[in-house]
Motif scaffolding. Structure first.
Motif, PDB file in Angstrom:
ATOM      1  N   ARG A 177      37.481 -36.353  12.409  1.00  0.00           N
ATOM      2  CA  ARG A 177      37.753 -37.661  12.986  1.00  0.00           C
ATOM      3  C   ARG A 177      37.934 -38.650  11.847  1.00  0.00           C
ATOM      4  NH1 ARG A 177      34.074 -41.279  15.122  1.00  0.00           N
ATOM      5  NH2 ARG A 177      32.454 -39.659  15.006  1.00  0.00           N
ATOM      6  N   SER A 178      38.869 -39.561  12.016  1.00  0.00           N
ATOM      7  CA  SER A 178      39.187 -40.555  10.993  1.00  0.00           C
ATOM      8  C   SER A 178      39.189 -41.945  11.618  1.00  0.00           C
ATOM      9  CB  SER A 178      40.562 -40.277  10.373  1.00  0.00           C
ATOM     10  OG  SER A 178      40.655 -38.953   9.889  1.00  0.00           O
ATOM     11  N   HIS A 179      38.976 -42.949  10.787  1.00  0.00           N
ATOM     12  CA  HIS A 179      39.103 -44.337  11.214  1.00  0.00           C
ATOM     13  C   HIS A 179      40.270 -44.976  10.466  1.00  0.00           C
ATOM     14  CE1 HIS A 179      34.730 -45.042  12.807  1.00  0.00           C
ATOM     15  NE2 HIS A 179      35.490 -44.366  13.644  1.00  0.00           N
ATOM     16  N   VAL A 180      41.176 -45.574  11.199  1.00  0.00           N
ATOM     17  CA  VAL A 180      42.239 -46.377  10.606  1.00  0.00           C
ATOM     18  C   VAL A 180      41.927 -47.834  10.925  1.00  0.00           C
ATOM     19  CG1 VAL A 180      44.695 -46.905  10.572  1.00  0.00           C
ATOM     20  CG2 VAL A 180      43.936 -44.542  10.857  1.00  0.00           C
ATOM     21  N   THR A 181      41.708 -48.629   9.889  1.00  0.00           N
ATOM     22  CA  THR A 181      41.393 -50.048  10.069  1.00  0.00           C
ATOM     23  C   THR A 181      42.562 -50.877   9.563  1.00  0.00           C
ATOM     24  OG1 THR A 181      39.039 -49.583   9.749  1.00  0.00           O
ATOM     25  CG2 THR A 181      39.737 -51.873   9.580  1.00  0.00           C
ATOM     26  N   ASP A 234      48.746 -39.479   3.436  1.00  0.00           N
ATOM     27  CA  ASP A 234      49.852 -39.494   4.393  1.00  0.00           C
ATOM     28  C   ASP A 234      49.576 -40.476   5.522  1.00  0.00           C
ATOM     29  OD1 ASP A 234      51.249 -37.383   3.077  1.00  0.00           O
ATOM     30  OD2 ASP A 234      49.941 -35.921   4.067  1.00  0.00           O
ATOM     31  N   LEU A 235      48.354 -40.430   6.017  1.00  0.00           N
ATOM     32  CA  LEU A 235      47.991 -41.272   7.160  1.00  0.00           C
ATOM     33  C   LEU A 235      48.124 -42.744   6.826  1.00  0.00           C
ATOM     34  CD1 LEU A 235      46.895 -41.551  10.016  1.00  0.00           C
ATOM     35  CD2 LEU A 235      44.586 -41.188   9.109  1.00  0.00           C
ATOM     36  N   VAL A 236      47.568 -43.168   5.682  1.00  0.00           N
ATOM     37  CA  VAL A 236      47.617 -44.594   5.351  1.00  0.00           C
ATOM     38  C   VAL A 236      49.044 -45.041   5.030  1.00  0.00           C
ATOM     39  CG1 VAL A 236      47.174 -44.456   2.846  1.00  0.00           C
ATOM     40  CG2 VAL A 236      46.328 -46.395   4.137  1.00  0.00           C
ATOM     41  N   ALA A 267      36.749 -39.253   2.560  1.00  0.00           N
ATOM     42  CA  ALA A 267      37.923 -39.544   1.731  1.00  0.00           C
ATOM     43  C   ALA A 267      38.591 -40.777   2.326  1.00  0.00           C
ATOM     44  CB  ALA A 267      38.887 -38.363   1.736  1.00  0.00           C
ATOM     45  N   PHE A 268      39.088 -41.681   1.468  1.00  0.00           N
ATOM     46  CA  PHE A 268      39.722 -42.888   2.000  1.00  0.00           C
ATOM     47  C   PHE A 268      40.919 -43.282   1.153  1.00  0.00           C
ATOM     48  CE2 PHE A 268      37.396 -44.914  -1.367  1.00  0.00           C
ATOM     49  CZ  PHE A 268      38.080 -46.091  -1.644  1.00  0.00           C
ATOM     50  N   ALA A 269      41.788 -44.093   1.755  1.00  0.00           N
ATOM     51  CA  ALA A 269      42.945 -44.651   1.060  1.00  0.00           C
ATOM     52  C   ALA A 269      43.232 -46.026   1.644  1.00  0.00           C
ATOM     53  CB  ALA A 269      44.158 -43.733   1.213  1.00  0.00           C
ATOM     54  N   ARG A 270      43.798 -46.907   0.819  1.00  0.00           N
ATOM     55  CA  ARG A 270      44.009 -48.308   1.232  1.00  0.00           C
ATOM     56  C   ARG A 270      45.337 -48.819   0.687  1.00  0.00           C
ATOM     57  NH1 ARG A 270      42.917 -53.446  -0.929  1.00  0.00           N
ATOM     58  NH2 ARG A 270      42.139 -55.002   0.550  1.00  0.00           N
TER      59      ARG A 270
END
Length: 278
Positions: A177-181, A234-236, A267-270
């Motif tokens: 599960r991921s969070h996109v903010t 890819d998602l961000v 893991a995160f990306a911005r």
């Protein structure tokens, strides 16, 4: 009954200390209230619903004024009787300036936004929840009216599946599960709904989520994510691409965080972009 009892004195007869002059020559950038919980009616594409907002409201105070009118923030909040959307948020912050004799002001509130969603195969309906924040900042212009900058933030839970895991495994792949903010800045006259912003994240994930799924729906979600693997990068990037192409959005910050299923860390990306400076 004693008419001289302080309880019966008229408000106009009482000294107003906060309106007296202050001689320290220090303006205050923000003064107001925060941590206020208040019931709301939220306008939604799938029908209006009740929620509770956590509010922060403030104004700028000139150097010569000792204090602001704290009770007027609550009075403004108490009189709100329309369903919340982008227009009502702008109207509230514009009404706040003359009410508090201010030239700058800010309203911000966070609440839980619900969307009724139908499962992909069975069609069974359930509510999906998203954490949403509206922010509006008003500044009085030379004509006496207020210019408003409107911002919307939404945290959207989605599913992501690792492309590398899929490529190197004989069968299966790890997913999480991921969070996109997403935080977007809008023109005050722009009509953008929470559902519009949510869709930008859900459409770019390996799969979106639902509150209730039957077995045929679980099969669909599993196979959908397996056929649509995405790194957090890819998602961000894909979500940022949708926000960049949306003409209603002036600037944005988007962050994706994967709650890794095979690691004890995330893991995160911005990505951030100000389209007005391009």
């Amino acid at each position: 009954m004693n008419d001289m009892n302080p309880a019966f004195l008229k408000a106009s007869a009482m000294p107003d200390i906060q309106s007296t002059l202050d001689e320290r020559a220090l303006p205050i950038e923000q003064v107001g209230i925060r941590g206020v919980r208040h019931p709301l009616t939220i306008r939604s594409k799938t029908g209006n619903f009740p929620s509770v907002g956590l509010f922060e409201m403030d104004v700028a105070l000139p150097a010569h004024v000792k204090g602001t009118h704290m009770s007027r923030f609550m009075a403004l909040l108490q009189k709100q009787d329309v369903a919340v959307d982008s227009s009502s948020v702008v109207a509230m912050v514009r009404e706040m300036l003359p009410l508090l004799d201010a030239k700058e002001g800010h309203v911000q509130f966070t609440y839980t936004h619900f969307v009724k969603k139908a499962a992909p195969v069975s069609g069974v309906e359930s509510l999906m929840d998203y954490e949403v924040t509206w922010m509006a900042t008003a500044k009085q212009n030379t004509s006496g009216s207020a210019d408003v900058e409107l911002s919307l933030r939404a945290q959207v839970p989605v599913m992501s599946l690792c492309p590398c895991s899929k490529e190197i495994s004989d069968f299966g792949a790890h997913n999480q599960r991921s969070h996109v903010t997403m935080s977007v800045v809008l023109d005050a006259e722009t009509k953008m709904t929470v559902e519009d912003l949510v869709a930008a994240a859900e459409s770019e994930a390996s799969s979106e989520l639902w509150g209730l799924l039957k077995r045929p729906d679980e099969k669909w979600v599993t196979e959908r994510s397996y056929s649509n693997p995405k790194f957090v990068e890819d998602l961000v990037r894909d979500v940022a691409g949708r926000l960049k192409a949306d003409q209603r959005i002036q600037s944005f910050v988007v962050e994706a965080e994967n709650f890794e299923s095979i690691h004890n860390h995330s893991a995160f990306a911005r990505i951030s972009l100000d389209k007005k400076s391009q």
